[in-house]
Design a protein around this motif. Sequence first.
Motif, PDB file in Angstrom:
ATOM      1  N   ALA A  39       0.832  -1.207   0.000  1.00  4.46           N
ATOM      2  CA  ALA A  39       0.000   0.000   0.000  1.00  4.46           C
ATOM      3  C   ALA A  39       0.861   1.249   0.000  1.00  4.46           C
ATOM      4  O   ALA A  39       0.596   2.214  -0.747  1.00  4.46           O
ATOM      5  CB  ALA A  39      -0.927  -0.009   1.215  1.00  4.46           C
ATOM      6  N   GLU A  40       1.911   1.247   0.816  1.00  8.43           N
ATOM      7  CA  GLU A  40       2.795   2.417   0.887  1.00  8.43           C
ATOM      8  C   GLU A  40       3.466   2.674  -0.457  1.00  8.43           C
ATOM      9  O   GLU A  40       3.536   3.815  -0.940  1.00  8.43           O
ATOM     10  CB  GLU A  40       3.851   2.180   1.970  1.00  8.43           C
ATOM     11  CG  GLU A  40       4.843   3.319   2.125  1.00  8.43           C
ATOM     12  CD  GLU A  40       5.934   2.999   3.140  1.00  8.43           C
ATOM     13  OE1 GLU A  40       6.796   3.862   3.365  1.00  8.43           O
ATOM     14  OE2 GLU A  40       5.933   1.878   3.697  1.00  8.43           O
ATOM     15  N   GLN A  41       3.966   1.604  -1.082  1.00  5.54           N
ATOM     16  CA  GLN A  41       4.627   1.763  -2.374  1.00  5.54           C
ATOM     17  C   GLN A  41       3.657   2.239  -3.450  1.00  5.54           C
ATOM     18  O   GLN A  41       3.978   3.141  -4.235  1.00  5.54           O
ATOM     19  CB  GLN A  41       5.254   0.441  -2.806  1.00  5.54           C
ATOM     20  CG  GLN A  41       6.595   0.149  -2.165  1.00  5.54           C
ATOM     21  CD  GLN A  41       7.297  -0.985  -2.893  1.00  5.54           C
ATOM     22  OE1 GLN A  41       6.702  -2.018  -3.167  1.00  5.54           O
ATOM     23  NE2 GLN A  41       8.570  -0.785  -3.206  1.00  5.54           N
ATOM     24  N   LEU A  42       2.493   1.630  -3.505  1.00 11.42           N
ATOM     25  CA  LEU A  42       1.530   1.988  -4.542  1.00 11.42           C
ATOM     26  C   LEU A  42       1.104   3.445  -4.428  1.00 11.42           C
ATOM     27  O   LEU A  42       0.992   4.153  -5.444  1.00 11.42           O
ATOM     28  CB  LEU A  42       0.315   1.061  -4.463  1.00 11.42           C
ATOM     29  CG  LEU A  42       0.560  -0.379  -4.923  1.00 11.42           C
ATOM     30  CD1 LEU A  42      -0.605  -1.279  -4.530  1.00 11.42           C
ATOM     31  CD2 LEU A  42       0.780  -0.442  -6.435  1.00 11.42           C
ATOM     32  N   PRO A  67      -6.169  11.958  -4.074  1.00 12.58           N
ATOM     33  CA  PRO A  67      -5.099  10.961  -3.924  1.00 12.58           C
ATOM     34  C   PRO A  67      -5.627   9.581  -4.301  1.00 12.58           C
ATOM     35  O   PRO A  67      -6.820   9.295  -4.199  1.00 12.58           O
ATOM     36  CB  PRO A  67      -4.753  11.032  -2.436  1.00 12.58           C
ATOM     37  CG  PRO A  67      -5.274  12.358  -1.963  1.00 12.58           C
ATOM     38  CD  PRO A  67      -6.468  12.656  -2.807  1.00 12.58           C
ATOM     39  N   ALA A  68      -4.729   8.727  -4.749  1.00  9.35           N
ATOM     40  CA  ALA A  68      -5.110   7.347  -5.052  1.00  9.35           C
ATOM     41  C   ALA A  68      -5.548   6.642  -3.766  1.00  9.35           C
ATOM     42  O   ALA A  68      -5.201   7.054  -2.660  1.00  9.35           O
ATOM     43  CB  ALA A  68      -3.943   6.612  -5.687  1.00  9.35           C
ATOM     44  N   ARG A  69      -6.308   5.572  -3.943  1.00  9.03           N
ATOM     45  CA  ARG A  69      -6.759   4.786  -2.796  1.00  9.03           C
ATOM     46  C   ARG A  69      -6.428   3.320  -3.050  1.00  9.03           C
ATOM     47  O   ARG A  69      -6.775   2.772  -4.091  1.00  9.03           O
ATOM     48  CB  ARG A  69      -8.263   4.974  -2.580  1.00  9.03           C
ATOM     49  CG  ARG A  69      -8.804   4.246  -1.357  1.00  9.03           C
ATOM     50  CD  ARG A  69     -10.113   4.867  -0.874  1.00  9.03           C
ATOM     51  NE  ARG A  69     -11.201   4.790  -1.823  1.00  9.03           N
ATOM     52  CZ  ARG A  69     -12.174   3.864  -1.774  1.00  9.03           C
ATOM     53  NH1 ARG A  69     -12.170   2.954  -0.809  1.00  9.03           N
ATOM     54  NH2 ARG A  69     -13.151   3.880  -2.661  1.00  9.03           N
ATOM     55  N   VAL A  70      -5.729   2.691  -2.115  1.00  9.32           N
ATOM     56  CA  VAL A  70      -5.406   1.272  -2.196  1.00  9.32           C
ATOM     57  C   VAL A  70      -6.546   0.506  -1.541  1.00  9.32           C
ATOM     58  O   VAL A  70      -6.923   0.788  -0.402  1.00  9.32           O
ATOM     59  CB  VAL A  70      -4.071   0.962  -1.515  1.00  9.32           C
ATOM     60  CG1 VAL A  70      -3.780  -0.537  -1.527  1.00  9.32           C
ATOM     61  CG2 VAL A  70      -2.937   1.725  -2.200  1.00  9.32           C
ATOM     62  N   VAL A  71      -7.106  -0.477  -2.261  1.00  9.64           N
ATOM     63  CA  VAL A  71      -8.291  -1.180  -1.792  1.00  9.64           C
ATOM     64  C   VAL A  71      -8.079  -2.691  -1.896  1.00  9.64           C
ATOM     65  O   VAL A  71      -7.188  -3.172  -2.611  1.00  9.64           O
ATOM     66  CB  VAL A  71      -9.543  -0.783  -2.603  1.00  9.64           C
ATOM     67  CG1 VAL A  71      -9.845   0.698  -2.428  1.00  9.64           C
ATOM     68  CG2 VAL A  71      -9.364  -1.121  -4.088  1.00  9.64           C
ATOM     69  N   LEU A 162      -6.382   1.239  -6.602  1.00  8.59           N
ATOM     70  CA  LEU A 162      -5.352   0.241  -6.854  1.00  8.59           C
ATOM     71  C   LEU A 162      -5.673  -0.977  -5.993  1.00  8.59           C
ATOM     72  O   LEU A 162      -5.753  -0.865  -4.766  1.00  8.59           O
ATOM     73  CB  LEU A 162      -3.967   0.804  -6.505  1.00  8.59           C
ATOM     74  CG  LEU A 162      -3.567   2.040  -7.325  1.00  8.59           C
ATOM     75  CD1 LEU A 162      -2.384   2.751  -6.688  1.00  8.59           C
ATOM     76  CD2 LEU A 162      -3.238   1.637  -8.766  1.00  8.59           C
ATOM     77  N   VAL A 163      -5.897  -2.133  -6.633  1.00 10.88           N
ATOM     78  CA  VAL A 163      -6.381  -3.321  -5.931  1.00 10.88           C
ATOM     79  C   VAL A 163      -5.168  -4.150  -5.506  1.00 10.88           C
ATOM     80  O   VAL A 163      -4.661  -4.983  -6.263  1.00 10.88           O
ATOM     81  CB  VAL A 163      -7.339  -4.130  -6.815  1.00 10.88           C
ATOM     82  CG1 VAL A 163      -8.007  -5.237  -5.991  1.00 10.88           C
ATOM     83  CG2 VAL A 163      -8.395  -3.223  -7.434  1.00 10.88           C
ATOM     84  N   ALA A 164      -4.720  -3.947  -4.276  1.00 11.29           N
ATOM     85  CA  ALA A 164      -3.455  -4.505  -3.794  1.00 11.29           C
ATOM     86  C   ALA A 164      -3.384  -6.031  -3.880  1.00 11.29           C
ATOM     87  O   ALA A 164      -2.364  -6.571  -4.340  1.00 11.29           O
ATOM     88  CB  ALA A 164      -3.194  -4.030  -2.364  1.00 11.29           C
ATOM     89  N   PRO A 165      -4.400  -6.795  -3.420  1.00  9.19           N
ATOM     90  CA  PRO A 165      -4.253  -8.253  -3.479  1.00  9.19           C
ATOM     91  C   PRO A 165      -4.072  -8.786  -4.888  1.00  9.19           C
ATOM     92  O   PRO A 165      -3.348  -9.768  -5.104  1.00  9.19           O
ATOM     93  CB  PRO A 165      -5.556  -8.773  -2.848  1.00  9.19           C
ATOM     94  CG  PRO A 165      -6.498  -7.631  -2.863  1.00  9.19           C
ATOM     95  CD  PRO A 165      -5.674  -6.398  -2.777  1.00  9.19           C
TER      96      PRO A 165
END
Length: 374
Positions: A39-42, A67-71, A162-165
């Motif tokens: 999440a931090e990197q994305l 800002p982008a959102r990591v989900v 941004l869909v982290a999994p």
Amino acid sequence: MADTVRVGERIDWGLAAATGRRLSRPGPATTGYTRDRAAEQLLGFAVSSEDHVRDTTGLTATAAQRPARVVDRAEWITAAAESMGTLLGSPADAAPRPHRGGLLGVAAAVGAGLGEKVAGAQAGALLAFLSGAILGQFDPFAGGAADGVPAADPDGRGELLLVAPNIIGVERALDLVPDDFRMWVCLHEVTHRVQFGANPWLAGYMTDNVALISAQAGESTAEMLERLVGSLRGGSGADSGAQRQPGVLGVLQLLQGPEQFAAVENLLMLGTLLEGHADHVMDAVGPAVVPTVATIRAAFDRRRSRPQNPIQRLLRALLGLDAKTAQYVRGKQFVDAVVETVGMERFNAIWTSAETLPRTAEIEDPAAWIARVL
């Protein structure tokens, strides 16, 4: 004249979101540290990608962007249901629509409610399937619309997810360098954000075409089938005499009126341009930013062409995912050819208006677009 009904008004998007979340799988097993690090990197790469996209394309958003959102997958499903409800005419949290009074009104309300529930459950199942395939997405309609103004107009609305999994799962499956792959994904999705941010009219163009496609002027199923059969027999349907399109486009042309089919083609061409342009940017930024860009591109090309089991092939065909894959390839070839011929600055004339977007034949013949527009 029959009342016009939007397709989205027949879907319970709240139920769709709940169903999708219940049916979706959580994604690959990861530690809390891995999730936090991703999440931090994305989020960081989403910020730094903005400069690379601007320098490569010459496009600049007209207003500050969210800002982008990591989900995770469930959060993506919730956001997608809300956005689709807004786009198709029935937000997930919309109040119930009034029905006629008396017994007929009660019957209409019950019938409509059951139909909306069934459609909502079906939409939720599709969202659950898609939630495992989406790496990232810029949603120009996030936040709804105010006074008819599309969400990506210059007030900074629209949201990058941004869909982290899924990103973690793909980088593991393809044995990619995580830092490089995450930047590569962000470059693609941030390019979409810049496309809409620099050209706010695109969101309205999409909304207008979707409205044409999703509107139903009260034609019954029997009338639609009669028109389809008549067209197949060479009869005098509304679009008889028109040039037939192959495959899925041909079926759409038979089932829809000329205006609706033209709207489908408009959206297909816009999607081909947007995806091809983003893919062009991903590769144009180059090894200085993504050292293993060639490896990632080769791995993705192999992934797109690998065989799938019959159920996956059927679902991908029904959902148009294979058509979307073709969009990346055809769109990138078009953008590569035009930029190589006239340069990026002159290519950017493509964003002037709907009239300067590529037409169906021009995607396969970039020189024809250059001759017509430039």
